[in-house]
Design a protein around this motif. Structure first.
Motif, PDB file in Angstrom:
ATOM      1  N   ARG A   1       1.041  -1.085  -0.044  1.00  0.00           N
ATOM      2  CA  ARG A   1       0.448   0.595  -0.039  1.00  0.00           C
ATOM      3  C   ARG A   1       0.990   0.738   0.452  1.00  0.00           C
ATOM      4  O   ARG A   1       0.053   2.175   0.123  1.00  0.00           O
ATOM      5  CB  ARG A   1      -1.066  -0.008   0.936  1.00  0.00           C
ATOM      6  CG  ARG A   1      -2.331  -1.135   0.783  1.00  0.00           C
ATOM      7  CD  ARG A   1      -2.856  -0.471   2.259  1.00  0.00           C
ATOM      8  NE  ARG A   1      -3.100  -0.171   4.059  1.00  0.00           N
ATOM      9  CZ  ARG A   1      -2.314  -2.164   3.894  1.00  0.00           C
ATOM     10  NH1 ARG A   1      -3.052  -3.374   3.642  1.00  0.00           N
ATOM     11  NH2 ARG A   1      -2.315  -2.095   5.931  1.00  0.00           N
ATOM     12  N   GLN A   2       2.078   1.542   0.367  1.00  0.00           N
ATOM     13  CA  GLN A   2       2.892   2.523   0.332  1.00  0.00           C
ATOM     14  C   GLN A   2       3.933   2.132  -1.099  1.00  0.00           C
ATOM     15  O   GLN A   2       4.558   3.468  -1.133  1.00  0.00           O
ATOM     16  CB  GLN A   2       3.988   2.170   1.876  1.00  0.00           C
ATOM     17  CG  GLN A   2       3.588   2.197   2.942  1.00  0.00           C
ATOM     18  CD  GLN A   2       2.473   3.408   3.456  1.00  0.00           C
ATOM     19  OE1 GLN A   2       3.494   4.147   2.971  1.00  0.00           O
ATOM     20  NE2 GLN A   2       1.761   3.218   3.870  1.00  0.00           N
ATOM     21  N   GLY A   3       3.851   1.354  -1.632  1.00  0.00           N
ATOM     22  CA  GLY A   3       4.616   1.522  -2.953  1.00  0.00           C
ATOM     23  C   GLY A   3       5.690   0.750  -3.757  1.00  0.00           C
ATOM     24  O   GLY A   3       6.462   1.050  -3.943  1.00  0.00           O
ATOM     25  N   PHE A   4       5.363  -0.112  -2.262  1.00  0.00           N
ATOM     26  CA  PHE A   4       6.614  -0.868  -2.334  1.00  0.00           C
ATOM     27  C   PHE A   4       6.090  -2.369  -3.408  1.00  0.00           C
ATOM     28  O   PHE A   4       5.455  -2.401  -3.493  1.00  0.00           O
ATOM     29  CB  PHE A   4       6.838  -1.294  -0.820  1.00  0.00           C
ATOM     30  CG  PHE A   4       7.803  -0.739   0.038  1.00  0.00           C
ATOM     31  CD1 PHE A   4       9.455  -0.077   0.108  1.00  0.00           C
ATOM     32  CD2 PHE A   4       7.222   0.227   0.980  1.00  0.00           C
ATOM     33  CE1 PHE A   4       9.828   0.619   0.592  1.00  0.00           C
ATOM     34  CE2 PHE A   4       8.028   1.302   1.565  1.00  0.00           C
ATOM     35  CZ  PHE A   4       9.614   1.393   1.176  1.00  0.00           C
ATOM     36  N   VAL A   5       7.175  -2.623  -3.646  1.00  0.00           N
ATOM     37  CA  VAL A   5       6.003  -3.806  -5.064  1.00  0.00           C
ATOM     38  C   VAL A   5       7.643  -5.362  -4.556  1.00  0.00           C
ATOM     39  O   VAL A   5       8.968  -4.166  -4.003  1.00  0.00           O
ATOM     40  CB  VAL A   5       7.025  -3.569  -6.123  1.00  0.00           C
ATOM     41  CG1 VAL A   5       7.424  -4.246  -7.640  1.00  0.00           C
ATOM     42  CG2 VAL A   5       6.477  -1.911  -7.213  1.00  0.00           C
ATOM     43  N   ASP A   6       7.553  -6.323  -4.788  1.00  0.00           N
ATOM     44  CA  ASP A   6       8.097  -7.574  -4.664  1.00  0.00           C
ATOM     45  C   ASP A   6       9.047  -7.745  -5.499  1.00  0.00           C
ATOM     46  O   ASP A   6       8.816  -7.622  -6.829  1.00  0.00           O
ATOM     47  CB  ASP A   6       7.460  -8.611  -4.329  1.00  0.00           C
ATOM     48  CG  ASP A   6       5.787  -8.443  -3.601  1.00  0.00           C
ATOM     49  OD1 ASP A   6       6.651  -8.202  -2.192  1.00  0.00           O
ATOM     50  OD2 ASP A   6       4.927  -9.217  -3.236  1.00  0.00           O
TER      51      ASP A   6
END
Length: 172
Positions: free
Chosen positions: A147-152
């Motif tokens: 939700r904070q914009g981090f991508v796996d």
């Protein structure tokens, strides 16, 4: 820095962020030990790593010195969370580490404020990539970071139970 969090009909809470200095090592120590006790599943470190011979003023001051950005959150004047930002690595990424929010403050935007603080600090260093490692089993944290914009990014090379996540700021 601080902001008010609340909605109509609900008492407003105030989140205050405080950037630590090495002289505030006791405050960092208290929150870090509480985090490792309360949420051992969330960290690569364990409580034993910071107790006994390692629980010295020198060690705590060194940790704050080695990691250039350390922020504490207070919710209504009560210490409620912490996060840190590392020096940029070889890939030009700052790493968000030591993130923790006390149980009483979860779901009250403290985590959002801490992540925003690290991202803002990284931007101030002219770094547009913030990475973090999160335990693969910590679904709640992984969802929050998404939700904070981090991508796996997949599993970390040196740990089979942690996943790497990355947030890249777009340049405008």
């Amino acid at each position: 820095m601080g902001f008010t969090n609340g909605s109509l009909g609900v008492a407003q809470s105030v989140i205050t962020l405080h950037i630590l200095t090495v002289d505030e090592w006791r405050l960092f120590r208290g929150l870090r030990l509480e985090a490792l006790r309360e949420a051992p599943y969330a960290f690569g470190s364990v409580l034993d790593d910071w107790q006994g011979d390692k629980d010295t003023e020198r060690c705590w001051r060194q940790r704050i010195t080695d990691v250039p950005f350390n922020v504490i959150a207070e919710l209504d004047g009560r210490p409620s969370g912490m996060a840190s930002g590392t020096k940029p690595n070889a890939d030009g990424e700052v790493e968000l580490i030591s993130m923790w929010v006390a149980p009483f403050a979860r779901g009250r935007r403290v985590a959002d404020a801490l992540v925003d603080a690290v991202i803002t600090w990284a931007r101030g260093q002219r770094i547009d990539k913030v990475a973090l490692d999160v335990m693969e089993s910590n679904d709640r944290a992984r969802a929050f970071y998404r939700r904070q914009g981090f991508v796996d990014q997949g599993r970390t090379p040196d740990a089979c139970v942690e996943l790497r996540m990355l947030r890249v700021e777009t340049k405008e």
